[in-house]
Design a protein around this motif. Structure first.
Motif, PDB file in Angstrom:
ATOM      1  N   PHE A 259       0.830  -1.199   0.000  1.00  0.00           N
ATOM      2  CA  PHE A 259       0.000   0.000   0.000  1.00  0.00           C
ATOM      3  C   PHE A 259       0.869   1.255   0.000  1.00  0.00           C
ATOM      4  N   GLY A 260       0.370   2.324  -0.648  1.00  0.00           N
ATOM      5  CA  GLY A 260       1.068   3.604  -0.650  1.00  0.00           C
ATOM      6  C   GLY A 260       2.473   3.488  -1.217  1.00  0.00           C
ATOM      7  N   PRO A 261       3.482   4.045  -0.520  1.00  0.00           N
ATOM      8  CA  PRO A 261       4.858   3.985  -1.022  1.00  0.00           C
ATOM      9  C   PRO A 261       5.356   2.561  -1.253  1.00  0.00           C
ATOM     10  N   TYR A 262       4.800   1.594  -0.521  1.00  0.00           N
ATOM     11  CA  TYR A 262       5.236   0.204  -0.722  1.00  0.00           C
ATOM     12  C   TYR A 262       4.737  -0.352  -2.047  1.00  0.00           C
ATOM     13  N   ALA A 263       3.631   0.176  -2.540  1.00  0.00           N
ATOM     14  CA  ALA A 263       3.198  -0.172  -3.895  1.00  0.00           C
ATOM     15  C   ALA A 263       4.050   0.569  -4.923  1.00  0.00           C
ATOM     16  N   GLN A 264       4.403   1.815  -4.639  1.00  0.00           N
ATOM     17  CA  GLN A 264       5.238   2.591  -5.566  1.00  0.00           C
ATOM     18  C   GLN A 264       6.601   1.951  -5.789  1.00  0.00           C
ATOM     19  N   ARG A 265       7.145   1.328  -4.744  1.00  0.00           N
ATOM     20  CA  ARG A 265       8.487   0.759  -4.858  1.00  0.00           C
ATOM     21  C   ARG A 265       8.547  -0.397  -5.849  1.00  0.00           C
ATOM     22  N   LEU A 266       7.385  -0.929  -6.236  1.00  0.00           N
ATOM     23  CA  LEU A 266       7.344  -2.088  -7.134  1.00  0.00           C
ATOM     24  C   LEU A 266       7.558  -1.706  -8.583  1.00  0.00           C
ATOM     25  N   ARG A 267       7.471  -0.411  -8.876  1.00  0.00           N
ATOM     26  CA  ARG A 267       7.698   0.003 -10.253  1.00  0.00           C
ATOM     27  C   ARG A 267       9.185  -0.046 -10.572  1.00  0.00           C
ATOM     28  N   SER A 268       9.507  -0.530 -11.728  1.00  0.00           N
ATOM     29  CA  SER A 268      10.901  -0.619 -12.157  1.00  0.00           C
ATOM     30  C   SER A 268      11.525   0.761 -12.268  1.00  0.00           C
ATOM     31  N   SER A 290      -8.155   0.742  -5.342  1.00  0.00           N
ATOM     32  CA  SER A 290      -8.056   2.138  -4.899  1.00  0.00           C
ATOM     33  C   SER A 290      -8.302   2.191  -3.400  1.00  0.00           C
ATOM     34  N   CYS A 291      -7.452   2.951  -2.692  1.00  0.00           N
ATOM     35  CA  CYS A 291      -7.538   2.972  -1.233  1.00  0.00           C
ATOM     36  C   CYS A 291      -7.720   4.391  -0.721  1.00  0.00           C
ATOM     37  N   PRO A 292      -8.415   4.561   0.404  1.00  0.00           N
ATOM     38  CA  PRO A 292      -8.671   5.898   0.944  1.00  0.00           C
ATOM     39  C   PRO A 292      -7.387   6.583   1.374  1.00  0.00           C
ATOM     40  N   GLY A 293      -7.329   7.898   1.153  1.00  0.00           N
ATOM     41  CA  GLY A 293      -6.181   8.672   1.589  1.00  0.00           C
ATOM     42  C   GLY A 293      -4.955   8.548   0.725  1.00  0.00           C
ATOM     43  N   SER A 294      -5.093   7.926  -0.452  1.00  0.00           N
ATOM     44  CA  SER A 294      -3.923   7.754  -1.321  1.00  0.00           C
ATOM     45  C   SER A 294      -4.365   7.708  -2.777  1.00  0.00           C
ATOM     46  N   THR A 295      -3.605   8.369  -3.627  1.00  0.00           N
ATOM     47  CA  THR A 295      -3.873   8.279  -5.060  1.00  0.00           C
ATOM     48  C   THR A 295      -3.070   7.146  -5.690  1.00  0.00           C
ATOM     49  N   VAL A 296      -2.267   6.462  -4.880  1.00  0.00           N
ATOM     50  CA  VAL A 296      -1.459   5.343  -5.371  1.00  0.00           C
ATOM     51  C   VAL A 296      -2.255   4.055  -5.209  1.00  0.00           C
ATOM     52  N   PRO A 297      -2.511   3.318  -6.278  1.00  0.00           N
ATOM     53  CA  PRO A 297      -3.253   2.061  -6.154  1.00  0.00           C
ATOM     54  C   PRO A 297      -2.483   1.042  -5.321  1.00  0.00           C
ATOM     55  N   ALA A 298      -3.205   0.295  -4.505  1.00  0.00           N
ATOM     56  CA  ALA A 298      -2.604  -0.825  -3.788  1.00  0.00           C
ATOM     57  C   ALA A 298      -2.326  -1.945  -4.785  1.00  0.00           C
ATOM     58  N   VAL A 299      -1.290  -2.727  -4.520  1.00  0.00           N
ATOM     59  CA  VAL A 299      -0.903  -3.814  -5.413  1.00  0.00           C
ATOM     60  C   VAL A 299      -0.908  -5.123  -4.632  1.00  0.00           C
ATOM     61  N   PHE A 300      -1.560  -6.131  -5.195  1.00  0.00           N
ATOM     62  CA  PHE A 300      -1.636  -7.467  -4.598  1.00  0.00           C
ATOM     63  C   PHE A 300      -1.015  -8.445  -5.590  1.00  0.00           C
TER      64      PHE A 300
END
Length: 339
Positions: A259-268, A290-300
């Motif tokens: 979630f949040g920055p932890y999802a962002q870190r997955l981008r190459s 899509s998660c509340p309080g963030s425009t960054v999608p969560a990644v599963f």
């Protein structure tokens, strides 16, 4: 002249004795140690290290503060300093920030170190986790599209509950101060409760719980055990592991919710590649929400190791269950699964 010299000696010698005594006192007394410690903290790591929470690890030894660079470039600069045997990284992560393959960046510090324990939520109203080796806090800013992140990497010596809680207290104290310095308006938690950092709950495939709850695992997948940690609605990182014990006791499948920055870190670091998107390969599957309080999608994600024999049906079904439950815990909506 002799009189002048005698007067000079009369005044200078006592002054030298006083200064020598003061210097000796400053060097060896407990009060002097505290003053030197406070002086060091005033400027070390941007003045973000708290006295009480750090003293647990440093014992007022200023030599424990051994490294204090500012890393990165421009808006993505971040602090990275040492507190005893802990590496502390502090930075503001913009929602559109991406990893760099040229200079160190805050997102790269969020790659989880190998640990014997699974991530567990810090609790106390904080968005964060610990796995006994790495502890992190994420503060979403309400006044800007960014998150303040504090990540502390240690070693296995901090793997018990009391040590992990002490690292957690240090992390949250730094986060409070750093949010103010970065003009990040955020909600803080309270006192961190007692932490139980263990290897996670080992279940039989038919009795999954925690972050692995609800999984239906066919016998054809040769899964002997399922390992999940206590489910949390505030941990930015969740894991569930499926393994076998008949041959080499290896992990067959790993599932991760970020979630949040932890999802962002997955981008190459290759910025031509898209953000992680829902999809399916021969050994993995990915979903987003899509998660509340963030425009960054969560990644599963679910990933099959070389010891597994994945089928498309199992990858879809396992990811669906894991992602659906994790997204619901975090209040995320619009779950998009692979076609």
């Amino acid at each position: 002249m002799k009189v002048v010299r005698r007067l000079a000696l009369y005044f200078v010698l006592p002054l030298v004795l006083v200064l020598t005594s003061a210097y000796t006192w400053y060097q060896v007394s407990d009060t002097g140690r505290r003053w030197r410690y406070e002086d060091k903290l005033a400027t070390y790591c941007g003045g973000l290290i708290p006295y009480d929470e750090a003293e647990v690890f440093t014992g007022l030894d200023t030599d424990s503060f051994s490294r204090d660079p500012v890393e990165g470039y421009g808006e993505d600069r971040f602090r990275s300093c040492r507190v005893a045997d802990l590496t502390v990284s502090i930075g503001l992560v913009r929602a559109d920030a991406t990893r760099s393959d040229v200079v160190p960046d805050m997102l790269s510090t969020l790659d989880r170190e190998a640990s014997d324990h699974l991530p567990v939520g810090l609790g106390g109203g904080w968005r964060g986790y610990t796995d006994g080796r790495t502890t992190a806090v994420v503060l979403p800013c309400t006044n800007k599209d960014a998150s303040l992140v504090v990540n502390i990497a240690g070693n296995s010596s901090h793997g018990n509950g009391d040590e992990s809680r002490a690292v957690g207290n240090l992390t949250t104290a730094i986060a409070r101060e750093a949010a103010d310095r970065q003009s990040c308006e955020a909600s803080f938690g309270g006192r961190i409760p007692e932490l139980s950092v263990s290897n996670g709950q080992y279940d039989a495939p038919a009795g999954t719980s925690g972050t692995c709850e609800g999984l239906q695992i066919p016998e054809s997948q040769w899964v002997d055990w399922v390992q999940g940690s206590m489910a949390s609605d505030s941990s930015p990182l969740e894991l569930c592991l499926l393994g076998e014990s008949k041959a080499r006791d290896e992990v067959l499948y790993s599932m991760e919710a970020s979630f949040g920055p932890y999802a962002q870190r997955l981008r190459s670091a290759d910025h031509d590649e898209p953000w992680p998107e829902p999809g399916l390969t021969h050994d993995s599957a990915t979903a987003t929400a899509s998660c509340p309080g963030s425009t960054v999608p969560a990644v599963f994600r679910i990933h099959a190791t070389v010891y597994a024999a994945p089928t498309e049906e199992f990858l879809r079904q396992a990811l669906h269950t894991f992602a659906e439950r994790s997204a619901a815990r975090h209040g995320c909506t619009g779950l998009v699964l692979p076609d």
